[in-house]
Design an enzyme around this catalytic site. Structure first.
Site, PDB file in Angstrom:
ATOM      1  N   ASP A   1      -2.010 -10.687  14.322  1.00  0.00           N
ATOM      2  CA  ASP A   1      -3.335  -9.772  13.629  1.00  0.00           C
ATOM      3  C   ASP A   1      -3.925  -8.781  14.710  1.00  0.00           C
ATOM      4  O   ASP A   1      -3.121  -8.719  15.867  1.00  0.00           O
ATOM      5  CB  ASP A   1      -4.089 -10.706  13.129  1.00  0.00           C
TER       6      ASP A   1
ATOM      7  N   TYR B   1      -3.308   3.301  -1.247  1.00  0.00           N
ATOM      8  CA  TYR B   1      -3.067   1.798  -1.543  1.00  0.00           C
ATOM      9  C   TYR B   1      -1.855   1.558  -2.345  1.00  0.00           C
ATOM     10  O   TYR B   1      -1.041   0.866  -2.057  1.00  0.00           O
ATOM     11  CB  TYR B   1      -4.236   1.074  -1.717  1.00  0.00           C
TER      12      TYR B   1
ATOM     13  N   LYS C   1       2.018   0.238  -1.631  1.00  0.00           N
ATOM     14  CA  LYS C   1       2.352  -0.963  -1.926  1.00  0.00           C
ATOM     15  C   LYS C   1       3.719  -0.948  -3.006  1.00  0.00           C
ATOM     16  O   LYS C   1       4.624  -1.532  -2.744  1.00  0.00           O
ATOM     17  CB  LYS C   1       1.377  -1.824  -2.909  1.00  0.00           C
TER      18      LYS C   1
END
Lengths: 260, 260
Positions: A33, A154, A158
């Site tokens: 992360d 976004y 995706k």
């Protein structure tokens, strides 16, 4: 034999829930992360992507059994374009040589039901062409535009990632090397990423209008973790390029039986 | 608490493998088939479908946790149309009241990658309209025609069943009653149903041309059983109307990234 998993986005949300589930089941998990994990790297940068691969290679002694590309952002920013598509692809492609050492390698990407939402053609084309420079330039234009334009980043990222999985899964690199690669596309999952969208009754009502989830409504990341665990387990040796919506029915409502 | 599953087509192939897997995991399974199972009924007939429901009600004491509609034929016959679509729908709808008594009800139908193959418009329309009389009449015409016409029956029935799942899953009857209903669409699975298609090298080569499976090729029913077991488990509370191809990549090869 103990399986070794790599999970990006492991410090929160779906990634964290999946790490905890797999560890509870006895697996070894290398989390990544931007901070707070085993490997702390910024997947918007080439340097961060290279460090991910070299650190995973070092920590795993050169063999891993599954990669779960979970890391993603939902903000209307250039970073979202960089992480959600190029960071995920770099994770999957960069770690493929280590996966190839496994007897039962698996790869899964986390996309989104937002892949069905409106997208920006120029941004989507740049993603699908693998042209990061053009994609980030277009994302910067959208981010500087209206809120509606910013929100296209976004969904476009995706959709591109979902389609990357579809295109790559049956190729020699993946299917030809006996590596199943698939995706999950969540609906609204209650995580830090969606907290601002689900924090008030008004926001929830607006969101439910965009993302109809007649089956059991919004839900926690543990449910996505269970699907990811199955897809990355030895039991899954024959799914290739599937994008599985775990979305309470938003896909079925929006697309109906035009898609099956 | 022990879960009770109902599986049609339980005497052979995918149904048998699933029954054995679930029983090995401690579940109670009520199998149904035309012969050799716990409930022996002919799902081409109204009488058989009614007997399935009444016998399952009797054997289960009125509550079941999952229904797996696996029963199907692949021959170019009227019976294939009757079992694959109307038998499956009658199984799912007929047992829904018993499912509704469960705390974690699940329903799964087995369709096929043949849902992507050519279909007959008149037959497909009759299926989707739920008009069994018209469907069987059209299937009889196709069965009496050329081999190519007869072969349209199977793909049409499986496309119709896949689309039934897409349409029904988000409705009040299913999602509204907290019952996930989904489907799996296998590629070529090595079962008695496909034995004649995989019995010779020549037949296998021809079949592989129609059903490209770059990921690990033809495979056994145990792999489908594992996916069915997951989809019908308590872990799956949020998939709604998904048709998951377990097909070694034939869907991804045939449809590419036009579908995700």
């Amino acid at each position: 034999m103990e399986r070794t998993y790599v999970i990006t986005g492991a410090a929160s949300g779906i990634g964290k829930a999946t790490k905890e589930l797999l560890e509870a089941r006895g697996a070894r998990v290398i989390g990544a992360d931007i901070a707070g994990s085993d490997v702390n790297v910024d997947l918007t940068t080439l340097q961060g992507r290279q460090t991910l691969v070299s650190e995973v290679e070092r920590l795993s002694d050169g063999r891993i059994d599954a990669v779960l590309a979970v890391a993603g952002l939902s903000s209307p920013t250039v970073a979202t374009a960089a992480v959600n598509y190029f960071g995920a692809v770099a994770t999957l492609e960069g770690l493929r040589p280590l996966l190839a050492k496994s007897d039962s390698p698996r790869a899964v990407a986390v996309t989104s039901m937002a892949s069905l939402m409106p997208h920006d053609d120029a941004l989507l084309d740049a993603f699908l062409d693998g042209n990061e420079e053009a994609a980030l330039a277009r994302a910067a234009e959208l981010a500087a535009g209206s809120p509606e334009q910013g929100n296209l980043i976004y969904g476009s990222s995706k959709q591109a990632l979902s389609r990357w999985v579809r295109r790559q899964a049956p190729t020699a690199d993946w299917a030809g090397a006996n590596i199943p690669v698939n995706a999950v596309a969540p609906g609204v999952v209650l995580t830090p990423m969606t907290a601002s969208l689900t924090g008030t009754e008004e926001a929830r009502t607006q969101l439910a209008g965009m993302v109809p989830m007649p089956l059991n409504g919004f839900f926690g990341p543990e449910s996505v973790a269970q699907l990811l665990a199955w897809l990355s387990s030895e039991e899954n040796g024959h799914l290739c390029g599937q994008v599985i919506f775990i979305d309470g029915g938003s896909d079925a409502v929006i697309r109906g039986d035009s898609t099956w």
